[in-house]
Design an enzyme around this catalytic site. Structure first.
Site, PDB file in Angstrom:
ATOM      1  N   SER A 162       0.938  -1.281  -0.468  1.00 33.37           N
ATOM      2  CA  SER A 162       0.397   0.218  -0.332  1.00 33.37           C
ATOM      3  C   SER A 162       1.286   1.262  -0.294  1.00 33.37           C
ATOM      4  CB  SER A 162      -0.747  -0.019   1.529  1.00 33.37           C
ATOM      5  OG  SER A 162      -1.604   0.837   1.368  1.00 33.37           O
ATOM      6  N   TYR A 175      -2.068  -2.013  10.286  1.00 31.54           N
ATOM      7  CA  TYR A 175      -1.722  -2.280   8.401  1.00 31.54           C
ATOM      8  C   TYR A 175      -0.646  -1.887   7.614  1.00 31.54           C
ATOM      9  CZ  TYR A 175      -3.757  -1.099   3.544  1.00 31.54           C
ATOM     10  OH  TYR A 175      -3.933  -1.381   2.006  1.00 31.54           O
TER      11      TYR A 175
END
Length: 267
Positions: A162, A175
């Site tokens: 990401s 995350y």
């Protein structure tokens, strides 16, 4: 005038994935779904992986791909990628379905805590759940692929990270940490696969208009993210899929061990 035509034909041929077997995890929705459709359009045979008890989205996607094919070109297979036994079974199912080794793994399955907690407020359960899918799941899929993806050319391992790893925004600690682990693992894996002809790369999208992205966000928060983009919009799944297709093809062979951020300039 013949030479340019020949060159063009050769170039087009380098993008084909005709009859190569691709596993795309988390491909019943979101980015994974678009990736599966794109790889299918390039000629690949697809394993549509999903983990929920609801098989309808995956079955529907497989039926859509198979609708225009004489022989089945896609199968839906349920597997929790955080479980090593189920990951092994996923590869077994792919080999049985198409009587072929797997050529391409795209690990697009992922999750996050849609309450976007600070480190101080991240629960043990939230941390463990995010790492189970995003880090452990990526590791288990990469390990199985490293041992079973076809060697000698055309083998591709494509993991997903990401752009949060570069943005480092509050509310994404677990995350982002999990995705940073995937990026480090990808670079090491590419080196460890020396001599196999298998490449390993990592695609790191920015904000993409998916169910996962919109979860837990207000309209005001979404607008703020759009305003931060140099292109003035959210990314779409179709912005990511062609990059995965390129990396999976022969044309992308010289790209190896790389983290590619596809975010419209977000970071």
């Amino acid at each position: 005038m013949a030479a340019p035509q020949e060159s063009c034909a050769t170039s087009t041929q380098s993008f084909t994935l005709q009859d190569r077997v691709a596993i795309v995890t988390g491909s019943s929705r979101g980015i994974g779904r678009e990736v599966a459709l794109h790889l299918s359009s390039l000629g690949a045979r697809l394993v549509i992986n999903y983990s929920s008890t609801n098989s309808v989205p995956a079955d529907t996607l497989a039926a859509e791909i198979n609708a225009s094919a004489t022989l089945p070109r896609a199968v839906a297979v349920r597997a929790d990628i955080s479980d090593p036994v189920q990951v092994q079974s996923l590869f077994d199912s792919a080999e049985r379905a198409f009587d072929s080794p797997v050529h391409i793994l795209v690990n697009s399955a992922g999750t996050l805590d849609s309450t976007y907690p600070s480190v101080a407020n991240t629960s043990d359960d939230s941390f463990d759940r995010v790492f189970a899918v995003n880090a452990r799941g990526a590791f288990l899929c990469a390990r199985e692929a490293a041992n079973r993806v076809k060697r000698g050319g055309g083998g591709r391992i494509i993991l997903f990270s990401s752009s949060q790893v570069a943005a480092l925004r509050p509310g994404f600690a677990a995350y982002t940490a999990a995705k940073a682990a995937v990026e480090a693992m990808t670079k090491i894996l590419a080196k460890e696969l020396k001599g196999t002809g298998i490449t390993a790369n990592c695609v790191a999208p920015g904000p993409i208009a998916t169910e996962l992205f919109f979860g837990g966000r207000t309209e005001e928060q979404v607008k703020k993210i759009i305003d931060e983009s140099p292109l003035g919009r959210l990314g779409e799944t179709k912005d990511v899929a062609p990059l995965v297709g390129f990396l999976a093809s022969d044309a992308g062979e010289w790209v190896n061990g790389q983290i590619i951020r596809v975010n419209g300039g977000y970071v």
